[in-house]
Design an enzyme around this catalytic site. Sequence first.
Site, PDB file in Angstrom:
ATOM      1  N   SER A 156       0.956  -1.195  -0.010  1.00  0.00           N
ATOM      2  CA  SER A 156      -0.140   0.013  -0.037  1.00  0.00           C
ATOM      3  C   SER A 156       0.869   1.269   0.197  1.00  0.00           C
ATOM      4  O   SER A 156       1.544   1.404  -0.904  1.00  0.00           O
ATOM      5  CB  SER A 156      -1.042  -0.053   1.246  1.00  0.00           C
ATOM      6  N   ASP A 312      -2.208   6.461  -4.281  1.00  0.00           N
ATOM      7  CA  ASP A 312      -1.003   5.571  -3.722  1.00  0.00           C
ATOM      8  C   ASP A 312      -0.462   4.517  -4.609  1.00  0.00           C
ATOM      9  O   ASP A 312      -1.165   4.184  -5.402  1.00  0.00           O
ATOM     10  CB  ASP A 312      -1.203   4.925  -2.485  1.00  0.00           C
ATOM     11  N   ASP A 314      -0.619   1.198  -4.887  1.00  0.00           N
ATOM     12  CA  ASP A 314      -1.778   0.105  -5.221  1.00  0.00           C
ATOM     13  C   ASP A 314      -3.160   0.865  -5.502  1.00  0.00           C
ATOM     14  O   ASP A 314      -4.101   0.039  -5.715  1.00  0.00           O
ATOM     15  CB  ASP A 314      -1.968  -1.038  -4.080  1.00  0.00           C
ATOM     16  N   ASP A 316      -5.521   2.269  -4.035  1.00  0.00           N
ATOM     17  CA  ASP A 316      -6.817   2.369  -3.447  1.00  0.00           C
ATOM     18  C   ASP A 316      -7.121   3.440  -2.423  1.00  0.00           C
ATOM     19  O   ASP A 316      -8.124   3.608  -2.195  1.00  0.00           O
ATOM     20  CB  ASP A 316      -6.771   0.823  -2.615  1.00  0.00           C
TER      21      ASP A 316
END
Length: 573
Positions: A156, A312, A314, A316
Amino acid sequence: MSEKFAKIDRWISYKNMDTDNLSELIELKKNAESEDIQIRQTALEEINDRFYKELEFGTGGLRGLLGAGSNRMNIYTVRKATIGVAKYINAHYEKPSAAIGYDSRINSELFAKTVAETFLACNIDVYLYNTLMPVPALSFATRYHKCAVGIMITASHNPYNYNGYKVYDENGCQVTDSAAEEIFKYISETDIFEEPESKEAATLTDMKEETKNAFYEAVIAEKMAWTSESEMRQDLASLSVVYTPLNGAGNIPVRTVLGKIGVNNIHIVAEQELPDGNFPTCPYPNPEKKEALEKGLEQFRKVGADLLIATDPDSDRVGIAIATDAGEMLPNGNEVGILLLDFICTMRTASKTMPENPVAVRTIVSSKMADRIAEAYGVSMKTTLTGFKYIGETITELASRGRERDYIFGFEESTGYLSGTYVRDKDAVNAAMLICQMAAYYKKQGKTLAERLAELYETYGYFLSSLIEFTFEGEKGMRKIAGIMDALRKNPINEIAGQQAVQTIDYKEMSSGLPKANVIEAILENGGGFIVRPSGTEPKLKIYLSAKCISKKAAEDELELLEKEITLHINKN
């Protein structure tokens, strides 16, 4: 230290140890035997940190520093975890399949292929994205291909030297607490160097344009309705947007969706456009933090844009900056969540697409101002523990009762948002689309998002919030965090910032329908308060502060005093 040497020696002597991990461990052991006291001590501490425990598998899966050792992210800890997951799904499903995705982090593609190879060797069919894609695209693929599990390789928004491993269930939601416990049991019973051998043929399918396009269409289906499609596209065309994927997986998906709905005036931050796990201009790629947005802000000011959007690695989470008369404003996750909730309610009410019994969801650390907004629109607000998986579980529970369409929006203060049920995790692609629509809608009215937020505060009261983070690394850090939480339980804070705590809630002990959690909340007499919880993904203690006042200045002053006094209290423990 002999026990630690036994562990490092076992890794060094493993017959199939790869070259990179082997050389790393040999050098580390050599330094641990050095005659230089400082070099030796540093190496011994490093060996202890790498081997004093196994990388813990929790409800968020695995997350840790990259490197060799049982307490690190490497192909062996990834394979061990995957064997445990394989044992779990083979025990519960007949001829199961798994979807796999990965982001731009160091070794993400390698780890994804390790997961695929391991599942195939465990007789599990695999759907593997053929390029990096966001977390929500993995959640979507798990549902789309009717897989038993989904695995996403990502850490993340953690610093560049981390990676991680998220596990999703058949609903596309991160695994529940009970499933995580069972998976952990299987992982614990698996040796770090176990190598499964397939006895049957399993199939590997590359997920290409079909799955990707289906995801994009599912996102676009969640756009808010305008008077007409042509009018919407005209309004969106007037919007000037700076976008940065922070060298992550959001670049193509976000630009694809925005382009399809008519956001064409997009300026990309060149230094952060392409995937790069080193994040050279942004070592801590968290869009909640202003320092992660600096490059984007430079371009935002240069082109005079209406909006800056940052996702970010990833993709999400999403952070934004908005133009104001004074320059720019960086609303926090709660403020963006409040704006989006109000916007969605406004648009769905106007277009008569609001369900008869609408439901929104927030986490316990997210702004209570959302409850006021929901109430004004006749929306039922549900509250969950921290973590978007609990919002995903709420959607799944609604779906089990035939009420999936009643869900209209969910958010958490850490910049995670979702307006649809096509996935069960936060989606920055979805959020970026809605934020652009929202900015264009108010721009047409001659308002900025900052001005709309000010209107909401005037209407519902000044619910301001902030976050304090204390970092405690390694084994000592874990004990420190545990000690602070224990002290807060034994000696609760009854008075702070000139206010009495009218209620203290220990979520580890309470029985309110929520799962038990290592979280303590204090509610102060004027409606503000604080929540203390250890992070589930980083070596941090997080404290969420909130103030509720009749003016912005009073709320800001109260937050400042709360932060000062609680910081002093934590530093004493």
